[in-house]
Every structure is written in structure tokens, then in C-alpha cells.
Scaffold this motif. Structure first.
Motif, PDB file in Angstrom:
ATOM      1  N   LEU A  85       0.814  -1.149  -0.005  1.00 40.12           N
ATOM      2  CA  LEU A  85       0.019  -0.043   0.033  1.00 40.12           C
ATOM      3  C   LEU A  85       0.686   1.348  -0.100  1.00 40.12           C
ATOM      4  O   LEU A  85       0.627   2.210  -0.881  1.00 40.12           O
ATOM      5  CB  LEU A  85      -0.965   0.018   1.371  1.00 40.12           C
ATOM      6  CG  LEU A  85      -1.897   1.079   1.297  1.00 40.12           C
ATOM      7  CD1 LEU A  85      -2.940   1.188   0.103  1.00 40.12           C
ATOM      8  CD2 LEU A  85      -2.709   0.825   2.731  1.00 40.12           C
ATOM      9  N   HIS A  86       1.867   1.182   0.912  1.00 38.99           N
ATOM     10  CA  HIS A  86       2.754   2.318   1.046  1.00 38.99           C
ATOM     11  C   HIS A  86       3.397   2.783  -0.203  1.00 38.99           C
ATOM     12  O   HIS A  86       3.732   3.839  -0.653  1.00 38.99           O
ATOM     13  CB  HIS A  86       3.655   2.199   2.206  1.00 38.99           C
ATOM     14  CG  HIS A  86       4.523   3.236   2.397  1.00 38.99           C
ATOM     15  ND1 HIS A  86       4.256   4.600   2.423  1.00 38.99           N
ATOM     16  CD2 HIS A  86       6.062   3.171   2.525  1.00 38.99           C
ATOM     17  CE1 HIS A  86       5.388   5.412   2.509  1.00 38.99           C
ATOM     18  NE2 HIS A  86       6.520   4.794   2.683  1.00 38.99           N
ATOM     19  N   THR A  87       4.137   1.584  -0.648  1.00 33.88           N
ATOM     20  CA  THR A  87       4.880   1.859  -1.919  1.00 33.88           C
ATOM     21  C   THR A  87       4.078   1.768  -3.383  1.00 33.88           C
ATOM     22  O   THR A  87       4.854   1.537  -4.369  1.00 33.88           O
ATOM     23  CB  THR A  87       6.071   0.806  -1.919  1.00 33.88           C
ATOM     24  OG1 THR A  87       5.458  -0.666  -1.953  1.00 33.88           O
ATOM     25  CG2 THR A  87       6.762   0.892  -0.794  1.00 33.88           C
ATOM     26  N   MET A  88       2.808   1.636  -3.142  1.00 33.15           N
ATOM     27  CA  MET A  88       2.114   1.853  -4.655  1.00 33.15           C
ATOM     28  C   MET A  88       2.512   2.862  -5.500  1.00 33.15           C
ATOM     29  O   MET A  88       2.818   3.844  -5.088  1.00 33.15           O
ATOM     30  CB  MET A  88       0.495   2.054  -4.333  1.00 33.15           C
ATOM     31  CG  MET A  88      -0.321   1.754  -5.308  1.00 33.15           C
ATOM     32  SD  MET A  88      -0.672   0.415  -6.365  1.00 33.15           S
ATOM     33  CE  MET A  88      -1.418  -0.664  -4.749  1.00 33.15           C
ATOM     34  N   PRO A  89       2.854   2.621  -6.703  1.00 32.02           N
ATOM     35  CA  PRO A  89       3.331   3.476  -7.541  1.00 32.02           C
ATOM     36  C   PRO A  89       2.615   4.355  -8.474  1.00 32.02           C
ATOM     37  O   PRO A  89       2.796   4.625  -9.484  1.00 32.02           O
ATOM     38  CB  PRO A  89       4.328   2.559  -8.601  1.00 32.02           C
ATOM     39  CG  PRO A  89       3.372   1.313  -8.654  1.00 32.02           C
ATOM     40  CD  PRO A  89       2.869   1.213  -7.341  1.00 32.02           C
ATOM     41  N   LYS A  90       1.652   4.699  -7.508  1.00 33.24           N
ATOM     42  CA  LYS A  90       0.487   5.480  -8.114  1.00 33.24           C
ATOM     43  C   LYS A  90      -0.197   6.603  -6.901  1.00 33.24           C
ATOM     44  O   LYS A  90       0.003   5.737  -5.846  1.00 33.24           O
ATOM     45  CB  LYS A  90      -0.367   5.008  -9.258  1.00 33.24           C
ATOM     46  CG  LYS A  90      -1.031   3.761  -8.423  1.00 33.24           C
ATOM     47  CD  LYS A  90      -1.727   2.981  -9.689  1.00 33.24           C
ATOM     48  CE  LYS A  90      -0.434   2.246 -10.449  1.00 33.24           C
ATOM     49  NZ  LYS A  90      -1.114   1.372 -11.497  1.00 33.24           N
TER      50      LYS A  90
END
Length: 263
Positions: free
Chosen positions: A99-104
Motif C-alpha cells: 500500500l505504502h509503495t504503490m507506484p501511483k
């Protein structure tokens, strides 16, 4: 037939992921976490999805970890409790990291109570939009445990260290107005407008280059732990990638064409 614990809908490039266990105020069970992970992986991998809105079904956003699951863990043989707990933590951290590193861009549309892991899950998003019924509590202390969903990392970055300690040490409830004043919540809206406003905000955030957004987000999320030199270096590498992107080329050519037409 059991209903899905996670509902994922995509419309016009905006994904809306709904925690779908309203009878339990969307408390996160192990089965629900598995579906959550799969949904997040799908959103991250699908280039047609430009932004994500996360919300909860019913009256609550997420009541935290499933207490029934806690009871089952305590009833395991003594020699297995620690390893079972460690294994579960790997799944929790995997979900929160996705969730935190979602690339959007990711917006938490908090429709009700966000407690414990639920509060941490909201913080793992880029932005928090809350209705008048939203509340937040880092209630781990009441269960004799520590925040395990990223709250000890995310919360001080939003409210400062001393305020984060107060909220975590006491586990007290924070209503939406205090959450706005503290900086936990970015925007407040009505319950009737919550989802529509979150989706409209996501659409606005997603207008830019997907390449530039993903690279910028990744650097910004590490900036508190990085030196200026490291941020400059990461920015240089990211810019080199952007120079080769279709979005950059098309925007430059469009600008030049507009300039030529005005001459």
C-alpha cells in the motif's frame, strides 16, 4: 456463498478498493488480508489504473486486527506462538508495504472509525480524506501490543514525535476535527460526498505523467531518511528515465507545436 472480503472496482482509470466486512467493521482477518494483498498487487501491476481510493463498507473504515484471530493465536501450543506471530507479521508488513509503495497516488476515504491497524492502514496511503463520522485511534496499547502496521513510522511524520507518542501511549480516540488540526487528515467532506470527492481528487492527481508520479513518490517517501546528496542523486537518475518516457516526449512536442502555431 461467502461474499468477497475485498471489493475492487475500476472506472476511468481510478480503482476503488473497499474493505468489505461491514458486520465486523472491516476488521482485518487473515483471509481478508490475503484478498487485500492480491488486490493491491493487481492495482500496482495494471498500467491502466492511474490512482487508488481505499475505503470501508458500512459504518467503519477498519476496526483493526481481527480479535478472533488473536484468540486463535493465543490458543496455539506455547512453542509455536512466537513463530506463528512472526509469520503473521510478515503478511501484515507485506500488505502495508504494498500500500505504502504503490507506484501511483493512493487516497484513504475514511468513512468511519479507523482503529489500530485500520488507522495505520489509512496512514500508509498518500492522502487521507475523511467524513464527519471518521475517527482515529491507535488502540494497540489496550491490547498490550505495539503498532505493527507502520504507525510508529507514519504517525510521527504527520504529527511530530511528541504528539505521536501521546496518541500511541494513550490509545485515545481522535475525532475528525482534531485529526484535521493535528495533520492526520488532509481534507474533510460529508459522508454523502466522501467517495465521489475521493475519486475526483484521485482523478486530479492522476492527470500527470504516470512515470514521473511513480518516480517522484518513491523518492519523496524516502526523503526524511535521505541526505540532500542522496535525494539529488536519486532525482538525477529518475530524470534520466523521464527523459526517455513517452509522456515527456509527447508533452514537449505538443508544447513546441503550440508555440509554432502562435508564431
Amino acid at each position: 456463498m461467502n461474499h468477497p472480503l475485498i471489493d475492487l472496482q475500476v472506472h476511468s482509470g481510478i480503482a476503488t478498493l473497499t474493505l468489505n466486512r461491514p458486520e465486523k467493521r472491516n476488521a482485518m482477518s487473515d483471509d481478508m488480508r490475503t484478498e487485500f494483498i492480491h488486490a493491491l498487487e493487481r492495482v500496482a501491476a495494471d498500467k491502466a489504473i492511474r490512482a487508488l481510493v481505499l475505503t470501508g463498507a458500512g459504518k467503519g473504515f477498519c476496526a483493526g486486527g481481527d480479535v478472533a484471530g488473536m484468540e486463535r493465536r493465543m490458543s496455539a501450543p506455547t512453542g509455536e506462538i512466537a513463530f506463528n506471530g512472526w509469520h503473521r507479521q510478515q503478511r501484515v508488513h507485506h500488505a502495508q508495504t504494498l500500500l505504502h509503495t504503490m507506484p501511483k497516488p493512493v487516497i484513504a476515504a475514511v468513512n468511519g472509525a479507523a482503529s489500530g491497524l485500520g488507522a495505520d492502514t489509512a496512514l500508509a496511503c498518500d492522502f487521507i480524506l475523511a467524513s464527519e463520522w471518521a475517527s482515529f485511534t491507535w488502540s494497540y496499547i489496550h491490547r498490550g501490543i505495539v503498532p505493527d502496521g507502520g504507525g510508529m513510522y507514519f504517525l510521527p511524520r504527520r504529527v511530530g514525535l511528541s504528539k505521536a507518542k501521546d496518541l500511541i501511549f494513550t490509545g485515545r480516540k481522535v475525532d475528525v476535527d482534531e485529526a484535521c488540526a493535528l495533520g492526520i487528515v488532509d481534507r474533510k467532506t460529508s459522508a454523502e460526498r466522501l467517495l465521489a470527492d475521493a475519486q475526483a481528487w484521485a482523478t486530479e492527481l492522476a492527470k500527470g505523467s504516470a512515470t514521473a508520479l511513480a518516480l517522484t513518490k518513491g523518492i519523496l517517501d524516502q526523503s526524511f531518511e535521505s541526505s540532500a546528496q542522496q535525494v539529488f542523486a536519486q532525482g538525477s537518475q529518475a530524470q534520466g528515465i523521464c527523459y526517455t518516457s513517452t509522456e515527456h516526449r509527447e508533452s514537449v512536442m505538443a508544447f513546441l507545436a503550440r508555440s509554432a502555431s502562435r508564431e
